[in-house]
Every structure is written in C-alpha cells, then in structure tokens.
Design an enzyme around this catalytic site. Structure first.
Site, PDB file in Angstrom:
ATOM      1  N   ASP A 177       0.916  -1.288   0.057  1.00  0.00           N
ATOM      2  CA  ASP A 177      -0.063   0.081   0.085  1.00  0.00           C
ATOM      3  C   ASP A 177       0.867   1.245   0.034  1.00  0.00           C
ATOM      4  O   ASP A 177       2.168   1.341   0.336  1.00  0.00           O
ATOM      5  CB  ASP A 177      -1.278  -0.063   1.075  1.00  0.00           C
ATOM      6  CG  ASP A 177      -0.438   0.131   2.523  1.00  0.00           C
ATOM      7  OD1 ASP A 177       0.690   0.407   2.611  1.00  0.00           O
ATOM      8  OD2 ASP A 177      -1.097   0.014   3.629  1.00  0.00           O
ATOM      9  N   GLU A 220      -6.271   2.024  -0.819  1.00  0.00           N
ATOM     10  CA  GLU A 220      -4.899   2.143  -1.047  1.00  0.00           C
ATOM     11  C   GLU A 220      -3.985   1.134  -1.136  1.00  0.00           C
ATOM     12  O   GLU A 220      -2.703   1.029  -1.290  1.00  0.00           O
ATOM     13  CB  GLU A 220      -4.169   3.290  -0.735  1.00  0.00           C
ATOM     14  CG  GLU A 220      -3.684   3.240   1.011  1.00  0.00           C
ATOM     15  CD  GLU A 220      -4.601   3.592   1.890  1.00  0.00           C
ATOM     16  OE1 GLU A 220      -4.291   3.874   3.230  1.00  0.00           O
ATOM     17  OE2 GLU A 220      -6.063   3.704   1.549  1.00  0.00           O
TER      18      GLU A 220
END
Length: 299
Positions: A177, A220
């Site tokens: 991420d 994300e």
C-alpha cells in the site's frame, strides 16, 4: 465498507426520482456510473433531453451531492448527431479520459469524471448490449484504476492455491500500500489521491506479466498473485516495484507528489491451511514493512 474497500457513501446521487426517469432513456445514448462502488454503481442515465445538467444543486438533472462537485458543474448538449460535454467553470474541472476539458464531443466508451464520480458514455444501436457488458465488467474491474478488483482476485487466488497444491508448484503473493496516503488526500485533495492511485496502477501494470493477477484490494492497498514463483523471485520483484514507485514522478495539476510503497511478500507453504491463512501471512509481512519504517520490503 463494501467488498472493494470503498465507502459507499462517498458519492450520493440525491435525486432518486430522476434516476428512475433517466434510467428509462431513449436507448440510444446513456451515462453509466462506474465509480465509486456503492448503491448507485451501474445506474444508467438515459440522455433523452437536448440538455442534461450535472452538479451538486438539486435543480440539476443528475445531482451529485459531493463537495468535489460544483453546484452547476457541467452540461451535456445535443449538437446535431454529437453529444458534447461542456464544463461550467467548475472548481475542480471536468475530465474526459483523464484529460481536463472545456468542451468535448463524447465518443462511445469515453469516461467522464465529475468530481470523484466517474461515468462511462455509451451510444450506438446496440447500447443495451454494451450496457450489460459494462455491468459484467464492473463485477471484475475496479472502476477507478482499471485493474482487477478484490472479488476477481479472491476467485483467482482460490483457483491458483488449489492448482499449486495439486501439482506441487510454487505460488507467492505481494501485498503493498501507499505510505502515508491519508497525507496525500489531506494535502493535495481527494482528486489528486485518485490520480495517484490510477498512475500507480498503470506503473505496476508495465511490470505485471499476463499470468500474474494484479488487483486493487482496498482503498490504497494492492495485491499481486505470482504463480510458479518462489519467495526469492517474489522478493526480487517486490524490491523492483518499490524502487520503481520511489523513482517515479507522480504529478497532478503541476504538483509533484512524492509517493513510496511498503511491500509484504509471502509464499504458499505447508503452514497455510487455507486461503485465509495465506492472505494473513502476506498481510502480516506488509505491516512488518510499515512498522520497520515504510518504503521497504518484508518477506
């Protein structure tokens, strides 16, 4: 949160009676809401009037109750045989296929972005068939980044784990991420954050092979499935991707946004009794990378 990791309340279409009216349409052209995921995903707005307005104000034909959308954001105007989108001096701009526009004649398949809401424009004699194809596509593709979604990835993982067990072949996972992504949204805005996610997905895809499955796993968070790849090869790829992201210039409206990623790596082993334990092990490695200072790989 839904299965794709999005908050379904991010974008509200606040005119349900207009949804009903618009969804009937003329059958010749329409807008389909493809992002963000939520209760209105896949809603079809038939464009059966000479002028269709889009904005936050309740007087618009299509109402998007979102701060990133101006009160009168854009309009769609029928000009002879063309449907033209016109920006109405909106604060955040109107985008077609990721390019900001003032006036643009739409073509079949174009992506229209208003604030952080994305529509796909469909037209032609077989628009109903195109619409149903788009609905199917939504079940496997993330509307923002254009890569596979969590649902498709999970189904692929189930198949590949079974195959690896059956034929005693290697199988690895990468999970990563963006470091401090909340700061990106807070500093540059959510539209910049969306741009970074799309650019990141494109960047990683340039290194992804056909047999690998690359997907957006959550907000994300991204994940990559690597068939017939041992832990050493997976860790080497992870380091290449980490360095590639660190060196890449993410630019939104002239602003350079520094981005790094943290990556967890895991290989399928005898200790993984099922898919869930396999995913848990790569998730733990991702958090190890973040806890060790971020912008690094943990295996």
């Amino acid at each position: 949160m839904n299965e794709n990791g999005y908050d379904s309340g991010q974008t509200k279409v606040t005119a349900p009676e207009k949804i009903s009216d618009a969804s009937r349409g003329s059958g010749n052209d329409c807008l389909v809401l493809i992002y963000p995921a939520g209760v209105h995903l896949g809603v079809k707005f038939g464009l059966d009037r000479p002028v269709i307005t889009i904005g936050r104000d309740s007087e618009n034909n299509i109402v998007l109750d979102k701060d990133s959308v101006s009160r009168r954001h854009a309009k769609l105007v029928q000009q002879n045989s063309a449907r033209v989108v016109v920006d109405l001096n909106s604060t955040n701009g109107t985008y077609v296929n990721d390019q900001t526009i003032k006036s643009h004649a739409l073509k079949n398949g174009d992506r229209l972005k208003i604030g952080d809401t994305i529509f796909k424009y469909l037209t032609g004699h077989d628009v109903e068939s195109s619409y149903h194809e788009e609905i199917y596509r939504m079940t496997i593709i993330d509307g923002l980044t254009g890569i596979f979604n969590k649902r498709y990835f999970t189904e692929s993982l189930d198949r590949e784990v079974a195959r690896a067990r059956r034929y005693r072949r290697e199988l690895s996972l990468l999970m990563f991420d963006l470091d401090h992504f909340k700061n990106v949204n807070d500093t540059y805005g959510h539209l910049a954050g969306d741009h970074v996610l799309k650019d990141l997905a494109r960047l990683i895809q340039t290194r992804s092979r056909r047999e690998e499955t690359f997907a957006r796993y959550g907000g994300e968070e991204f994940i990559m499935l690597l068939p017939e790849t041992a832990i050493e090869g997976a860790a080497e790829l992870a380091e290449q991707l980490r360095a590639k992201v660190e060196q890449h210039q993410f630019v939104f409206e002239g602003e350079i946004i520094p981005i790094t990623i943290s990556v967890g790596v895991a290989a399928l082993g005898s200790e993984h009794t099922d898919v869930t334990t396999f995913l848990k092990s790569v998730d733990e490695k991702l958090y190890e990378a973040k806890n060790d200072g971020r912008n690094r790989v943990a295996r």
